[in-house]
Motif scaffolding. Structure first.
Motif, mmCIF file in Angstrom:
data_model
loop_
_atom_site.group_PDB
_atom_site.id
_atom_site.type_symbol
_atom_site.label_atom_id
_atom_site.label_comp_id
_atom_site.label_asym_id
_atom_site.label_seq_id
_atom_site.Cartn_x
_atom_site.Cartn_y
_atom_site.Cartn_z
ATOM 1 N N LEU A 6 0.790 -1.114 -0.018
ATOM 2 C CA LEU A 6 0.086 0.113 -0.060
ATOM 3 C C LEU A 6 0.961 1.135 0.112
ATOM 4 C CD1 LEU A 6 -2.637 1.231 0.126
ATOM 5 C CD2 LEU A 6 -2.629 1.394 2.713
ATOM 6 N N VAL A 7 0.659 1.962 -1.076
ATOM 7 C CA VAL A 7 1.567 3.337 -1.262
ATOM 8 C C VAL A 7 0.577 4.493 -0.866
ATOM 9 C CG1 VAL A 7 2.734 4.732 -2.715
ATOM 10 C CG2 VAL A 7 3.022 2.228 -2.935
ATOM 11 N N THR A 8 0.981 5.206 0.188
ATOM 12 C CA THR A 8 0.203 6.321 0.791
ATOM 13 C C THR A 8 0.918 7.680 0.311
ATOM 14 O OG1 THR A 8 -0.680 5.137 2.486
ATOM 15 C CG2 THR A 8 -1.109 7.459 2.558
ATOM 16 N N TYR A 9 0.282 8.496 -0.373
ATOM 17 C CA TYR A 9 0.842 9.824 -0.763
ATOM 18 C C TYR A 9 0.152 10.938 -0.647
ATOM 19 C CZ TYR A 9 -2.254 9.536 -4.836
ATOM 20 O OH TYR A 9 -3.142 9.295 -5.701
ATOM 21 N N GLU A 10 0.756 12.166 -0.552
ATOM 22 C CA GLU A 10 0.440 13.557 -0.480
ATOM 23 C C GLU A 10 0.960 14.425 -1.523
ATOM 24 O OE1 GLU A 10 -0.326 16.949 2.709
ATOM 25 O OE2 GLU A 10 0.477 15.367 3.370
ATOM 26 N N ALA A 15 -0.152 26.898 -2.773
ATOM 27 C CA ALA A 15 -1.326 26.809 -2.024
ATOM 28 C C ALA A 15 -2.419 26.801 -2.731
ATOM 29 C CB ALA A 15 -1.040 28.143 -1.016
ATOM 30 N N ASP A 16 -2.547 27.695 -3.994
ATOM 31 C CA ASP A 16 -3.697 27.733 -4.759
ATOM 32 C C ASP A 16 -3.889 26.937 -5.695
ATOM 33 O OD1 ASP A 16 -1.599 28.501 -6.279
ATOM 34 O OD2 ASP A 16 -2.415 30.340 -7.384
ATOM 35 N N ALA A 17 -2.899 25.738 -5.759
ATOM 36 C CA ALA A 17 -3.554 24.688 -6.857
ATOM 37 C C ALA A 17 -4.364 23.794 -5.997
ATOM 38 C CB ALA A 17 -1.941 23.916 -6.930
ATOM 39 N N PRO A 18 -5.617 23.426 -6.884
ATOM 40 C CA PRO A 18 -6.608 22.562 -6.155
ATOM 41 C C PRO A 18 -6.260 21.078 -5.876
ATOM 42 C CG PRO A 18 -6.640 22.680 -8.623
ATOM 43 C CD PRO A 18 -5.413 23.748 -8.302
ATOM 44 N N GLU A 19 -5.008 20.535 -6.314
ATOM 45 C CA GLU A 19 -4.547 19.291 -5.958
ATOM 46 C C GLU A 19 -3.574 19.045 -4.961
ATOM 47 O OE1 GLU A 19 -1.726 20.896 -9.042
ATOM 48 O OE2 GLU A 19 -3.694 20.825 -8.958
ATOM 49 N N THR A 23 -4.561 13.770 -0.416
ATOM 50 C CA THR A 23 -4.098 12.665 0.061
ATOM 51 C C THR A 23 -4.746 11.353 -0.507
ATOM 52 O OG1 THR A 23 -3.126 13.784 2.182
ATOM 53 C CG2 THR A 23 -3.255 11.394 2.317
ATOM 54 N N SER A 24 -4.043 10.306 -0.796
ATOM 55 C CA SER A 24 -4.645 9.257 -1.254
ATOM 56 C C SER A 24 -3.768 7.793 -1.257
ATOM 57 C CB SER A 24 -4.958 9.279 -2.570
ATOM 58 O OG SER A 24 -6.067 8.226 -3.002
ATOM 59 N N SER A 25 -4.044 6.813 -1.747
ATOM 60 C CA SER A 25 -3.091 5.525 -1.799
ATOM 61 C C SER A 25 -3.541 4.740 -3.005
ATOM 62 C CB SER A 25 -3.292 4.802 -0.584
ATOM 63 O OG SER A 25 -4.437 4.463 -0.596
ATOM 64 N N PHE A 26 -2.630 3.896 -3.396
ATOM 65 C CA PHE A 26 -2.852 2.938 -4.264
ATOM 66 C C PHE A 26 -1.956 1.715 -4.154
ATOM 67 C CE2 PHE A 26 0.838 5.232 -5.710
ATOM 68 C CZ PHE A 26 1.825 4.345 -6.354
ATOM 69 N N GLU A 27 -2.239 0.444 -4.691
ATOM 70 C CA GLU A 27 -1.759 -0.702 -4.625
ATOM 71 C C GLU A 27 -0.501 -0.934 -5.266
ATOM 72 O OE1 GLU A 27 -4.770 -3.725 -4.386
ATOM 73 O OE2 GLU A 27 -4.717 -3.269 -2.098
ATOM 74 N N PRO A 52 -0.551 7.062 -9.965
ATOM 75 C CA PRO A 52 -1.846 7.176 -10.705
ATOM 76 C C PRO A 52 -1.785 8.905 -11.566
ATOM 77 C CG PRO A 52 -2.090 7.523 -8.369
ATOM 78 C CD PRO A 52 -0.899 6.829 -8.536
ATOM 79 N N TYR A 53 -0.943 9.483 -11.578
ATOM 80 C CA TYR A 53 -1.105 10.751 -12.027
ATOM 81 C C TYR A 53 0.145 10.867 -13.121
ATOM 82 C CZ TYR A 53 -4.231 12.307 -8.440
ATOM 83 O OH TYR A 53 -5.160 12.663 -7.683
#
Length: 92
Positions: A6-10, A15-19, A23-27, A52-53
């Motif tokens: 499980l890879v968790t990332y942020e 500051a004004d960028a929508p992304e 925080t999410s994760s993928f396998e 995933p991006y």
């Protein structure tokens, strides 16, 4: 087949960028973290390919400073694509 990693990332950015702050994760599939063979250990390049991006990202891993105090940590830059990923294995 070994269990997934499980890879968790942020995502951190302006500051004004929508992304920013997402925080999410993928396998990450197909690696055996209980093995010591280099063919079983995921690399930084494997992480980049599975991320995933699309785009250019700077990856860092949160690593413990000592086993006696896991709450103390540092950030390790993951620049070398051939380097093995530091993998945190939870002990139950």
């Amino acid at each position: 087949m070994p269990p997934p990693i499980l890879v968790t990332y942020e995502i951190i950015g302006p500051a004004d960028a929508p992304e920013t702050g997402v925080t999410s994760s993928f396998e990450l599939l197909g690696y055996n973290t209980s093995s010591n063979t280099s063919t079983e250990v995921p690399t930084v390049q494997a992480l980049r390919e599975a991320f995933p991006y699309l785009g250019r990202f700077h990856f860092r891993a949160k690593i413990p400073l000592s086993s006696s105090s896991p709450s103390e940590h540092a950030w390790l830059d993951l620049a070398d694509g051939d380097a093995p990923l530091p993998v945190w294995v939870e002990k139950n």
